[in-house]
Design a protein around this motif. Structure first.
Motif, PDB file in Angstrom:
ATOM      1  N   GLU A 109       0.863  -1.001  -0.191  1.00  0.00           N
ATOM      2  CA  GLU A 109      -0.012  -0.092   0.066  1.00  0.00           C
ATOM      3  C   GLU A 109       0.995   1.247  -0.105  1.00  0.00           C
ATOM      4  OE1 GLU A 109      -2.603  -0.468   3.502  1.00  0.00           O
ATOM      5  OE2 GLU A 109      -3.855  -2.025   2.234  1.00  0.00           O
ATOM      6  N   ARG A 110       2.038   1.027   0.739  1.00  0.00           N
ATOM      7  CA  ARG A 110       2.908   2.475   0.849  1.00  0.00           C
ATOM      8  C   ARG A 110       3.566   2.543  -0.526  1.00  0.00           C
ATOM      9  NH1 ARG A 110       4.600   0.474   5.557  1.00  0.00           N
ATOM     10  NH2 ARG A 110       6.360  -0.476   4.588  1.00  0.00           N
ATOM     11  N   GLU A 111       3.929   1.520  -1.235  1.00  0.00           N
ATOM     12  CA  GLU A 111       4.498   1.459  -2.707  1.00  0.00           C
ATOM     13  C   GLU A 111       3.414   2.162  -3.604  1.00  0.00           C
ATOM     14  OE1 GLU A 111       6.680  -1.135  -5.795  1.00  0.00           O
ATOM     15  OE2 GLU A 111       6.026  -2.126  -4.015  1.00  0.00           O
ATOM     16  N   ALA A 112       2.303   1.645  -3.401  1.00  0.00           N
ATOM     17  CA  ALA A 112       1.216   2.028  -4.202  1.00  0.00           C
ATOM     18  C   ALA A 112       0.963   3.902  -4.136  1.00  0.00           C
ATOM     19  CB  ALA A 112      -0.019   1.342  -4.121  1.00  0.00           C
ATOM     20  N   ALA A 113       0.963   4.100  -3.036  1.00  0.00           N
ATOM     21  CA  ALA A 113       0.753   5.357  -2.774  1.00  0.00           C
ATOM     22  C   ALA A 113       2.127   6.274  -3.226  1.00  0.00           C
ATOM     23  CB  ALA A 113       0.744   5.789  -1.157  1.00  0.00           C
ATOM     24  N   ASP A 114       3.230   5.867  -3.078  1.00  0.00           N
ATOM     25  CA  ASP A 114       4.528   6.380  -3.418  1.00  0.00           C
ATOM     26  C   ASP A 114       4.198   6.549  -5.067  1.00  0.00           C
ATOM     27  OD1 ASP A 114       5.347   6.681  -0.910  1.00  0.00           O
ATOM     28  OD2 ASP A 114       6.904   5.129  -0.856  1.00  0.00           O
ATOM     29  N   ASP A 115       3.956   5.265  -5.746  1.00  0.00           N
ATOM     30  CA  ASP A 115       3.770   5.545  -7.184  1.00  0.00           C
ATOM     31  C   ASP A 115       2.908   6.559  -7.640  1.00  0.00           C
ATOM     32  OD1 ASP A 115       5.808   3.589  -7.152  1.00  0.00           O
ATOM     33  OD2 ASP A 115       4.524   2.144  -7.829  1.00  0.00           O
ATOM     34  N   ALA A 116       1.894   6.749  -6.921  1.00  0.00           N
ATOM     35  CA  ALA A 116       0.618   7.741  -7.185  1.00  0.00           C
ATOM     36  C   ALA A 116       1.240   9.078  -7.111  1.00  0.00           C
ATOM     37  CB  ALA A 116      -0.665   7.638  -6.330  1.00  0.00           C
ATOM     38  N   TYR A 118       4.571   9.856  -7.152  1.00  0.00           N
ATOM     39  CA  TYR A 118       5.503  10.043  -8.410  1.00  0.00           C
ATOM     40  C   TYR A 118       4.887  10.311  -9.626  1.00  0.00           C
ATOM     41  CZ  TYR A 118       9.164   8.456  -5.050  1.00  0.00           C
ATOM     42  OH  TYR A 118      10.024   8.245  -4.057  1.00  0.00           O
ATOM     43  N   ASP A 119       3.735   9.703  -9.871  1.00  0.00           N
ATOM     44  CA  ASP A 119       2.911   9.883 -11.205  1.00  0.00           C
ATOM     45  C   ASP A 119       2.501  11.324 -11.049  1.00  0.00           C
ATOM     46  OD1 ASP A 119       3.291   7.313 -12.072  1.00  0.00           O
ATOM     47  OD2 ASP A 119       1.393   6.469 -11.496  1.00  0.00           O
ATOM     48  N   LEU A 120       2.058  11.624  -9.954  1.00  0.00           N
ATOM     49  CA  LEU A 120       1.219  13.102  -9.883  1.00  0.00           C
ATOM     50  C   LEU A 120       2.445  14.074 -10.231  1.00  0.00           C
ATOM     51  CD1 LEU A 120      -1.396  14.614  -9.277  1.00  0.00           C
ATOM     52  CD2 LEU A 120      -0.595  14.640  -6.969  1.00  0.00           C
ATOM     53  N   ILE A 121       3.478  13.927  -9.565  1.00  0.00           N
ATOM     54  CA  ILE A 121       4.621  14.837  -9.823  1.00  0.00           C
ATOM     55  C   ILE A 121       5.106  14.899 -11.072  1.00  0.00           C
ATOM     56  CG2 ILE A 121       7.322  15.190  -9.219  1.00  0.00           C
ATOM     57  CD1 ILE A 121       6.469  14.222  -6.427  1.00  0.00           C
ATOM     58  N   ASP A 122       5.262  13.517 -11.771  1.00  0.00           N
ATOM     59  CA  ASP A 122       5.448  13.476 -13.348  1.00  0.00           C
ATOM     60  C   ASP A 122       4.583  14.265 -14.113  1.00  0.00           C
ATOM     61  OD1 ASP A 122       7.836  11.972 -12.532  1.00  0.00           O
ATOM     62  OD2 ASP A 122       6.986  10.211 -13.277  1.00  0.00           O
ATOM     63  N   GLN A 123       3.321  14.159 -13.992  1.00  0.00           N
ATOM     64  CA  GLN A 123       2.270  15.046 -14.520  1.00  0.00           C
ATOM     65  C   GLN A 123       2.458  16.424 -14.684  1.00  0.00           C
ATOM     66  OE1 GLN A 123      -1.454  13.305 -13.322  1.00  0.00           O
ATOM     67  NE2 GLN A 123      -1.213  11.346 -14.497  1.00  0.00           N
ATOM     68  N   HIS A 124       2.710  16.740 -13.184  1.00  0.00           N
ATOM     69  CA  HIS A 124       2.873  18.107 -12.727  1.00  0.00           C
ATOM     70  C   HIS A 124       4.155  18.907 -13.676  1.00  0.00           C
ATOM     71  CE1 HIS A 124       2.250  21.818 -10.576  1.00  0.00           C
ATOM     72  NE2 HIS A 124       3.517  21.880 -10.272  1.00  0.00           N
ATOM     73  N   ILE A 125       5.225  18.043 -13.459  1.00  0.00           N
ATOM     74  CA  ILE A 125       6.279  18.485 -14.208  1.00  0.00           C
ATOM     75  C   ILE A 125       6.132  18.571 -15.679  1.00  0.00           C
ATOM     76  CG2 ILE A 125       8.646  17.675 -14.933  1.00  0.00           C
ATOM     77  CD1 ILE A 125       9.018  16.872 -11.968  1.00  0.00           C
ATOM     78  N   ALA A 126       5.456  17.440 -16.376  1.00  0.00           N
ATOM     79  CA  ALA A 126       5.078  17.344 -17.914  1.00  0.00           C
ATOM     80  C   ALA A 126       4.189  18.867 -18.081  1.00  0.00           C
ATOM     81  CB  ALA A 126       4.376  16.282 -18.019  1.00  0.00           C
ATOM     82  N   TYR A 127       3.138  19.118 -17.214  1.00  0.00           N
ATOM     83  CA  TYR A 127       2.333  20.012 -17.559  1.00  0.00           C
ATOM     84  C   TYR A 127       3.058  21.393 -17.451  1.00  0.00           C
ATOM     85  CZ  TYR A 127      -1.560  23.196 -16.877  1.00  0.00           C
ATOM     86  OH  TYR A 127      -2.238  24.495 -17.220  1.00  0.00           O
TER      87      TYR A 127
END
Length: 132
Positions: A109-116, A118-127
């Protein structure tokens, strides 16, 4: 489909709990057999001490039967002790596996939350990168 560690451990916990239940059933059967032997020993002891002439003529037979019942009770006591240890061992294994399963689930669950995140950060950086 790949199973997560927690799912595999959950299956193992289920199997271990089944083994624990089987050990408890074996213990219950042995306890029941000991109770039956004790009841038979009581009946034989009453027959030996009876004033009834029929029982007096069979006293030698009764004493031999009582001796065999004592041996059987001692053997069943040893078997019962072995089953009690087995129940404790199986329960301990199950508890340990269940703890490991909960830890694995928590880590997943921690890993899934971390991945989420990281995905949000990646999307923010891409935006933000698209605005430049």
């Amino acid at each position: 489909m790949a199973q997560s560690r927690s799912e595999k451990l959950k299956r193992l916990v289920t199997v271990q709990r089944h083994l624990e239940k089987m050990a408890e059933i074996d213990l219950a059967n042995t306890t029941r057999q000991r109770q039956e032997a004790a009841e038979t020993m009581d009946a034989v002891a009453e027959a030996i001490n009876s004033l009834n002439p029929v029982h007096r003529s069979f006293s030698r037979h009764y004493s031999g039967q009582y001796s065999r019942l004592q041996q059987q009770d001692q053997m069943l006591a040893n078997v019962q002790q072995m089953h009690e240890m087995r129940v404790v061992r199986e329960r301990t294994k199950g508890d340990r596996m269940e703890d490991n399963m909960k830890e694995a689930r928590s880590a997943e669950e921690r890993e899934a939350a971390d991945d989420a995140i990281y995905d949000l950060i990646d999307q923010h950086i891409a935006y933000k990168g698209g605005d430049d």
